[in-house]
Design a protein around this motif. Structure first.
Motif, PDB file in Angstrom:
ATOM      1  N   LEU A 264      42.539 -37.938  79.874  1.00  0.00           N
ATOM      2  CA  LEU A 264      41.311 -37.515  80.544  1.00  0.00           C
ATOM      3  C   LEU A 264      41.207 -38.120  81.940  1.00  0.00           C
ATOM      4  O   LEU A 264      40.743 -37.487  82.884  1.00  0.00           O
ATOM      5  CB  LEU A 264      40.094 -37.889  79.699  1.00  0.00           C
TER       6      LEU A 264
ATOM      7  N   ALA B 125      43.283 -36.245  84.229  1.00  0.00           N
ATOM      8  CA  ALA B 125      42.702 -34.939  84.536  1.00  0.00           C
ATOM      9  C   ALA B 125      41.574 -35.040  85.554  1.00  0.00           C
ATOM     10  O   ALA B 125      40.977 -34.042  85.924  1.00  0.00           O
ATOM     11  CB  ALA B 125      42.175 -34.290  83.258  1.00  0.00           C
TER      12      ALA B 125
ATOM     13  N   LEU C 232      44.497 -31.539  74.069  1.00  0.00           N
ATOM     14  CA  LEU C 232      44.664 -32.144  75.386  1.00  0.00           C
ATOM     15  C   LEU C 232      46.126 -32.112  75.830  1.00  0.00           C
ATOM     16  O   LEU C 232      46.419 -31.965  77.017  1.00  0.00           O
ATOM     17  CB  LEU C 232      44.161 -33.591  75.372  1.00  0.00           C
TER      18      LEU C 232
ATOM     19  N   LYS D   6      46.653 -28.219  76.279  1.00  0.00           N
ATOM     20  CA  LYS D   6      45.561 -27.606  77.044  1.00  0.00           C
ATOM     21  C   LYS D   6      45.383 -26.135  76.682  1.00  0.00           C
ATOM     22  O   LYS D   6      44.327 -25.586  76.907  1.00  0.00           O
ATOM     23  CB  LYS D   6      45.754 -27.791  78.548  1.00  0.00           C
TER      24      LYS D   6
ATOM     25  N   LEU E 168      37.881 -29.422  82.290  1.00  0.00           N
ATOM     26  CA  LEU E 168      39.256 -29.299  81.811  1.00  0.00           C
ATOM     27  C   LEU E 168      39.818 -27.906  82.094  1.00  0.00           C
ATOM     28  O   LEU E 168      41.035 -27.727  82.197  1.00  0.00           O
ATOM     29  CB  LEU E 168      39.320 -29.582  80.309  1.00  0.00           C
TER      30      LEU E 168
END
Length: 719
Positions: A491, A494, A546, A549, A685
């Motif tokens: 995260l 990202a 994640l 994705k 995201l």
């Protein structure tokens, strides 16, 4: 031959008195507490408890009050009649004492408290214009008799000696104590218990009644106990509320902390309704019968919610046990000891305490359990001293248990819990604002990482260790924590702030709660291990998303269709009318590139929030036509790309967008505060954003005057 009927009757054994005294009064401290309550019912202004002869073979307990006293006839016809209902009849007729009190007792069993304490009883009492009455009881001789009818009690009268002149009252001397070794700790707990019988509420406790304890031979045992009022004045947060079924008023005060540059401030609100946390099975399980009790469906309390309860008021003093803050407040050990022994939420009726709410073993509001799931936001019993006040006249639906430890857990009791939890929500929300600012000031950095799984997982490890389950559970918890570290790194890469990992709470909240419940209440190796594996699978699933994705071209229309299908049962269950032009025949299909599953989850969260808040604005489920309506459409009027727009007929937003998407910020009672945060993170995201447009910006029909949210995606070619 005809049968012959004969009548007989029950013949209780004399030992029944011993059994009742042992079973109905939980502890010697509670027995003394009951005698003090009896003094209140007798219209006394003072109840004096004295313990003598400690650390000898013949200690005594004496309880003296200046109440109305009893005549010889009252002793014979009422006091010696176990389970007499005269107090219950007084309540039903609303007969008050000369001081205006309704009786606390109702079952006629409180006098058995004297037997719980000792074998020898001498009761001296005098009513107005009467002789003094003396009752002597040797419990051992009584229970040695075979039947109760053979157990005789000695009663005599005399000219007043103890209550001379015009004085009245009752004095009970208890000797040959059943518990002869009262320790310093027990005496101090008894002192706090007796002192707590009168409400600390401003102008709500009975100003004409006080109770106190003396231990003449060891005065230092209680003289060193700190004055609660002095400690409560040090609490950084104070909160008060009232609710009468129509108006919910609250006052929140941050008093400031020495050495921390966060200014003291006060917030006062007067609201037309009180949102309360729904019973989970009702809101989450659409299969609940529509004929189920209406009170269980409500998410906004009203007059009907207070049936058998009456108006409620409350007052809370809240601390922060962090070492940095406690050191600035001063007397940190004193405060921690006070909170350990006196923390929790107590209940008072007409200013007199209902035992045992607020005791360490009674987490009646489940504050500690709720804090396991959300340690950064919720309150726990060891940081709050709270007081709930009810009217004896109005709270007839709340019936005290025969063992004198709380209310019978009936419907009125469940409603009381929900109302109190709802009333505490502004305190939790406003306090978190101050705590966030204080954390930033103390750390010198903005938006520090929130505590994540560390606290609940550490508690689970500790309980597992105590129940010898560590070998099975620890390796699974290790894997969960490993996935946590991976998600944090992903995260951050990202471009999402460190608080982004808080979304894990949203995904595994139920798993954490279920696992904690199993460990804390019914440890079972196989069941707990299975739950831990299920929790791990949830973590694995999220981290897999994640990793991949899972971004691909998708139709926004299909996203809406999937979210609608998932929510159809709830729409019917909660009488929500759906208006969805994007799914009508001939609607233009709009494409984007995103993770289909994540976006459907985000949209479903928005729908869930809309349904909840429409229920608070329009609580009447049967209103026709239903005012609860939800609008979902696709708009290409936003800069940057197409958007799914959601609007409702709820009360609308009251907060700034920056607050709405902040983790753990919520106005929903018992809410996690993660729904909008989760939706915002999902859009980040997927290279989009969560917007809060005005009605004109998204061409929303006039009927939809509540909240408006848009999920804006990247520009994509139309299919």
């Amino acid at each position: 031959m005809e049968s012959t009927e004969k009548l007989s009757h029950f013949r209780p054994r004399a030992r029944l008195l011993q059994l009742l005294g042992d079973q109905l009064i939980g502890s010697p401290r509670l027995a003394v507490f009951e005698l003090v309550k009896n003094a209140y019912d007798a219209d006394a202004t003072n109840a004096h408890v004295e313990i003598n002869g400690l650390r000898t073979d013949s200690p005594t307990i004496t309880v003296t009050d200046d109440g109305m006293g009893m005549s010889e006839q009252t002793i014979r016809d009422i006091w010696l009649v176990i389970a007499h209902d005269h107090k219950e009849k007084q309540k039903q007729k609303r007969e008050r004492t000369p001081s205006g009190r309704l009786p606390l007792g109702e079952k006629g069993l409180g006098r058995l408290a004297v037997h719980k304490l000792g074998n020898h009883i001498e009761l001296i009492t005098r009513a107005a214009s009467s002789r003094e009455v003396i009752v002597r009881i040797d419990w051992q001789k009584l229970i040695d008799k075979e039947f109760l009818e053979d157990a005789k009690v000695e009663i005599s009268t005399r000219e007043p000696e103890v209550f001379s002149g015009d004085s009245t009252g009752t004095k009970i001397i208890i000797s040959e104590l059943r518990n002869r070794k009262w320790t310093r700790g027990e005496i101090r707990r008894l002192y706090r218990q007796i002192a707590s019988i009168s409400s600390p509420f401003e102008q709500l406790g009975p100003e004409d009644f006080s109770a106190y304890l003396d231990v003449p031979e060891y005065p230092d045992w209680i003289n060193s106990i700190p004055d609660p009022e002095r400690i409560l004045k040090r609490a950084p947060w104070k909160y008060k509320f009232t609710f009468d079924g129509e108006i919910f008023s609250w006052e929140y005060e941050f008093r400031g902390i020495p050495g921390i540059a966060r200014e003291a401030h006060t917030e006062i609100q007067r609201e037309g309704g009180l949102p309360i946390p729904p019973i989970p099975a009702d809101d989450e399980d659409p299969s609940v019968s529509l004929s189920a009790e209406k009170s269980k469906k409500k998410i906004t309390a009203d007059k009907d919610s207070l049936a058998g309860i009456g108006p409620i008021s409350g007052e809370f003093y809240v601390f922060d046990r962090g070492s940095k803050i406690l050191s600035k407040i001063g007397e940190s050990e004193l405060i921690k000891n006070f909170l350990d022994e006196s923390g929790g939420v107590r209940v008072y009726r007409d200013g007199i305490r209902v035992y045992n709410y607020g005791e360490a073993e009674n987490d009646w509001l489940e504050l500690d359990l709720k804090r396991v799931n959300n340690p950064t936001r919720n309150l726990s019993n060891n940081i709050v001293a709270g007081f709930i006040n009810l009217s004896q006249y109005s709270s007839t639906g709340l019936v005290e248990k025969s063992n004198r430890e709380g209310f019978v857990e009936n419907n009125a009791y469940e409603r009381l819990k929900q109302i109190v939890l709802g009333a505490m929500e502004p305190l939790i929300r406003e306090r978190e604002e101050d705590r966030k600012a204080i954390r930033e000031l103390l750390s010198g950095a903005k938006d520090p990482d929130l505590r994540h799984l560390a606290e609940p997982v550490s508690r689970i490890r500790e309980i597992a260790r105590k129940n010898r389950l560590s070998g099975e559970i620890d390796p699974l918890l290790d894997r969960i924590e490993t996935e946590y570290v991976y998600m944090k790194e992903t995260l951050l890469k990202a471009g999402i702030s460190g608080t982004g990992l808080a979304v894990v709470f949203h995904e595994i909240e139920q798993g954490i709660q279920s696992l904690y419940n199993s460990l804390a209440q019914h440890p079972d190796m196989k069941g707990v291990a299975d739950q831990t594996r299920e929790l791990m699978r949830l973590m694995d699933g999220f981290s897999e998303i994640l990793r991949k994705k899972d971004k691909k071209p998708v139709s926004l229309n299909n996203i809406i269709r999937r979210a609608r299908d998932l929510s159809m049962i709830r729409f019917r269950h909660h009488h929500v009318r759906l208006v969805c032009p994007a799914l009508e025949d001939g609607a233009e299909e709009m494409m984007t590139v995103c993770s289909f599953g994540l976006v459907v989850g985000a949209l479903t969260n928005l729908i869930d929030n809309a349904i909840y808040w429409m229920r608070t604005r329009w609580p009447d489920e049967d209103q026709e036509p239903t005012p609860r309506a939800l609008y979902i459409n696709i708009s290409d009027d936003f800069e940057g790309g197409p958007a799914i727009v959601v609007a409702d007929t709820g009360p609308g937003f009251r907060d700034e967008p920056a607050d709405l998407v902040r983790p753990f910020y919520t106005r929903r009672p018992a809410g996690m505060g993660m729904g909008l945060y989760y939706a915002n993170m999902v859009m980040q995201l997927n290279d989009g954003e969560l917007l809060f447009p005005e009605k004109d910006d998204a061409d929303i029909p006039d009927d939809f005057d509540g909240a408006i949210i848009a999920l804006r995606f990247t520009e994509a070619e139309k299919a």
